[in-house]
Design a protein around this motif. Structure first.
Motif, PDB file in Angstrom:
ATOM      1  N   ALA A   3      -0.277   0.822   4.316  1.00 36.92           N
ATOM      2  CA  ALA A   3      -1.186   1.856   4.094  1.00 36.92           C
ATOM      3  C   ALA A   3      -2.256   1.613   5.174  1.00 36.92           C
TER       4      ALA A   3
ATOM      5  N   PRO B 111      -4.265   0.831  -1.650  1.00 34.30           N
ATOM      6  CA  PRO B 111      -3.353   0.028  -2.566  1.00 34.30           C
ATOM      7  C   PRO B 111      -2.464   0.731  -3.251  1.00 34.30           C
TER       8      PRO B 111
ATOM      9  N   LEU C 245      -7.367  -1.784   3.038  1.00 33.19           N
ATOM     10  CA  LEU C 245      -6.457  -3.012   2.864  1.00 33.19           C
ATOM     11  C   LEU C 245      -6.607  -3.787   4.419  1.00 33.19           C
TER      12      LEU C 245
ATOM     13  N   GLY D  83       0.879  -1.182  -0.086  1.00 38.73           N
ATOM     14  CA  GLY D  83      -0.032   0.144  -0.106  1.00 38.73           C
ATOM     15  C   GLY D  83       0.923   1.317  -0.003  1.00 38.73           C
TER      16      GLY D  83
END
Length: 777
Positions: free
Chosen positions: A616, A590, A621, A554
């Protein structure tokens, strides 16, 4: 425990049977204070008119101009000297419960008669006001009332012997347990019409010797013995005087040939108290500063002073050099020097006097005593300043410009209503090698706290954080840099440091009314608030980090756009991770999706950039690991917080029941950090003080950018930015000074070794006097 060096006294010397002079103030002739008197050291201290005899800082003592004009100048001068004597003794009557007595007298003056003659054409001044403002009965009681004493207040009238009779009476009261501390003094202010324009005042602060030694007081002298009496019917004045002197020697237990006499000249009027008062001060200074002894005499310096009044009254006092104390090892390092005043002008004068005093100092070893005296021995007023320094020269330079470190309490503020303190804990990002290393090496208690946390992590997770905080040598620093790059180590190190630092602040008296964290910092906030234990917090952070590191690749990006305008622009899978300001937002998701978003919208003129942050967090995610985290949290023992918590997930006050659930901490890991909303909540919280507890200045910077917070709330950091070379202790002590300046009470003893420093003599308050013309004769 009394820290005496090998006894210099005779074997029969009893620490419990003697009294110490621990403070003095004096005004004689043109000598405006004790230092001027000591420097001039004139044999005749009564020469010349008394400087500013009819001027008075009535605002300092809360006395109206009208009442001040009625007060006998002797009452005014005695009040000012009594306050300076207390300051010289480093005693703040508002800070402890010591019973303080005052024993004082003055000369007979014509002030009341002149007021009555003046009042004949001015009816508003009645005779009762005149009697209260000029009567000798009220000399001691007015001092006790205005300075907040609770012990005996006794006016002593013995003409030329008044000063020594006051000392004798105070000594007896202390030895008899009537008070813990006693002021003994006398004052004479002649008026021009008397033909004797000279005069003076001296006030001594007395304390039982053992208590003075135990408390680390600066001791000018020991009152070895006193005697008071009158000439008998069949005695000559000289014979009576000699008899009473022998009594004083007997009480003191010393031989006459070991004592140097100090002359007491005749007064300028029948009731003049000045000569004896000046003689007592000279005697005390002689044994404290001088080297003279009778020929062949050994042992401590001793001096005797005598005075007589009309009708055969005689008084004697024998003072002796203070016992030698065992030397203490000096403590190197940073010191916080707080100071205060009742006006901005007086604050500048306080700083100037203190700076000049430090310039004349003898070395860095005295700075800790100076700090201790200012911290514990001075009354705290509304206008406040402080400096943090390592040596007297550095402190003097900082004091040259009080505007750098001054704070005026807000309107209506007082030492009794400090602002609530909020601990703000930063998240991942500020970690670096050697975090708090300066504090770690300086403060053994912080070192022990951090070491205990590090030992727990080592024992339970087989992770050694010690090298991150205090690496020795370049090889160790390189290893520490590799450790900090490891997500597990970095996040644990930040949490452990924040937890230990918070405990240190609490030990220093800074107790938070609320806490808040930013992402990872939320765990430190909740742990300090008692939501879960330190061991459980370590387990939670380890699991959280493990799960976040397992996510698909990410990225995160900063965007300069308000949340509402940004949301429609975000592609699938990219969401808002952090809201730091009205148009300061971080997005995450992402890696490729975030990169495309940045490239496309930067080309359209939107201010956006990728951040050098792996992973991230607070993005879609995270959804993949929430169930596993929830299952793990089922084994954590949660509790209701004992301190209020602001949730960085909602930006508002956390529900005390909800924050102790697995669901809250899953949402905390997934949802955006709404720190701008946090700042809005804190802005409405009673003008609270925000203290960033952790490495770096991220949260301090965000708070200072807030349109309202920066103007109305103290905002303080406890550690420097990683690129800032300012030593850790200076930054932390500056935060403590800022809190004190805002009104927060500090546990000063916790800043020092178990054996506290000693009190020392510092300049007195710079009175802002108003002239009050003497009534016409």
């Amino acid at each position: 425990m009394t820290d005496l060096a090998p006894a210099h006294q005779d074997p029969g010397f009893d620490l419990d049977a003697h009294v110490a002079v621990v403070g003095m103030a004096a005004r004689f002739g043109q000598a405006a204070d004790l230092d001027a008197f000591r420097d001039g050291h004139a044999a005749d201290a009564t020469a010349g008119p008394l400087a500013e005899a009819h001027a008075f800082d009535h605002r300092f003592f809360g006395i109206s101009p009208r009442e001040s004009a009625i007060l006998d100048p002797q009452q005014r001068v005695l009040l000012e000297c009594a306050q300076h004597a207390l300051e010289d003794a480093a005693h703040d009557p508002a800070a402890d419960e010591a019973v303080v007595g005052v024993y004082a007298g003055g000369a007979t003056t014509g002030h009341a008669a002149r007021l009555r003659r003046q009042a004949a054409g001015s009816p508003p001044t009645d005779d009762r006001q005149i009697r209260v403002g000029t009567g000798a009965d009220f000399l001691a009681s007015r001092v006790a009332y205005k300075l907040g004493f609770t012990g005996p207040a006794v006016s002593v009238q013995a003409a030329g012997a008044t000063a020594l009779v006051a000392v004798h009476t105070a000594v007896q009261a202390l030895l008899g347990g009537e008070c813990d501390l006693a002021l003994a003094g006398s004052v004479t202010v002649h008026t021009p019409a008397s033909g004797a324009p000279a005069g003076g005042c001296a006030v001594s602060v007395l304390k039982p010797l053992r208590a003075a030694l135990d408390d680390g007081d600066r001791i000018y002298a020991v009152v070895r013995g006193t005697a008071v009496g009158t000439t008998g019917r069949d005695e000559s004045a000289d014979a009576g005087r000699a008899r009473l002197f022998r009594d004083a020697l007997a009480v003191s237990g010393v031989a006459a040939d070991t004592v140097v006499g100090v002359d007491t000249p005749e007064g300028l009027s029948v009731t003049d108290t000045t000569p004896a008062a000046a003689a007592f001060v000279r005697a005390v200074l002689a044994v404290h500063d001088g080297t003279d002894r009778p020929d062949g005499a050994a042992g401590p310096r001793r001096a005797a002073v005598s005075a007589s009044g009309h009708f055969g009254t005689h008084a004697h006092a024998i003072v002796e050099q203070a016992p030698a104390r065992a030397p203490r090892s000096t403590v190197d390092g940073w010191q916080l020097l707080p100071y205060s005043a009742k006006s901005a002008a007086a604050l500048a004068a306080v700083a100037g006097r203190l700076g000049r005093h430090l310039e004349r100092g003898t070395g860095a070893e005295t700075l800790q005593d100076t700090a201790w005296t200012l911290q514990t021995g001075r009354t705290r007023y509304g206008h406040r300043g402080f400096v943090v320094a390592r040596d007297p020269a550095e402190a003097a330079a900082a004091l040259a410009d009080v505007k750098v470190r001054t704070t005026e309490r807000s309107a209506g503020g007082s030492a009794g209503d400090p602002p609530p303190v909020v601990f703000t804990f930063p998240g991942h990002g500020g970690q670096h090698v050697g975090m708090a290393q300066g504090l770690y090496r300086l403060d053994p208690r912080f070192r022990a706290e951090l070491d205990a946390c590090v030992a727990h992590v080592r024992a339970t997770a087989d992770i050694d954080l010690g090298g991150v905080f205090d690496p020795e040598g370049e090889e160790a620093r390189e290893a520490a840099r590799r450790s900090v790059a490891d997500g597990r180590i970095a996040q644990l190190a930040v949490f452990v440091l924040e937890y230990a630092l918070a405990k240190t602040l609490v030990r220093w008296g800074v107790r938070p009314a609320a806490v808040v964290g930013h992402s990872l910092g939320g765990y430190a906030a909740a742990c300090v608030a008692g939501v879960f234990s330190f061991p459980d917090a370590v387990r939670m952070i380890l699991k959280r980090t493990e799960l976040l590191l397992s996510l698909a690749p990410g990225a995160m990006a900063a965007v300069r756009l308000p949340e509402a305008e940004l949301l429609p622009l975000l592609p699938e899978g990219v969401g808002i991770a952090v809201i730091s300001g009205p148009d300061q937002v971080t997005v995450s998701g992402p890696r490729e999706a975030v990169r495309r978003f940045v490239e496309e919208h930067a080309a359209k003129g939107l201010e956006t950039r990728l951040l050098k942050i792996p992973g991230a967090g607070h993005s879609s995610l995270v959804d993949a690991v929430l169930d596993e985290y929830a299952a793990f949290l089922a084994d954590i023992a949660f509790h209701r917080p004992t301190i209020r918590v602001v949730s960085d997930t909602t930006g508002t006050w956390a529900d005390p029941d909800e924050i102790g659930t697995p669901g809250y901490w899953c949402r905390h890991m997934r949802h955006a950090v709404r720190y701008h909303d946090v700042l809005e909540t804190l802005n409405a919280f009673q003008r609270c003080a925000l203290v960033e507890v952790g490495p770096g200045t991220t949260l301090t910077s965000l708070a200072r950018r807030h349109a309202d917070l920066r103007h109305s709330h103290p905002i303080l950091q406890t550690l420097p930015h990683p690129t800032d070379e300012t030593p850790d202790p200076k930054v932390l002590l500056s935060a403590l000074g800022g809190l004190w300046a805002a009104g927060v009470a500090i546990e000063w003893a916790a800043l020092h070794p178990p054996r506290a420093p000693r009190r020392t003599s510092l300049p007195g308050y710079p009175y802002e006097r108003t002239g009050f013309t003497a009534p016409a004769a």
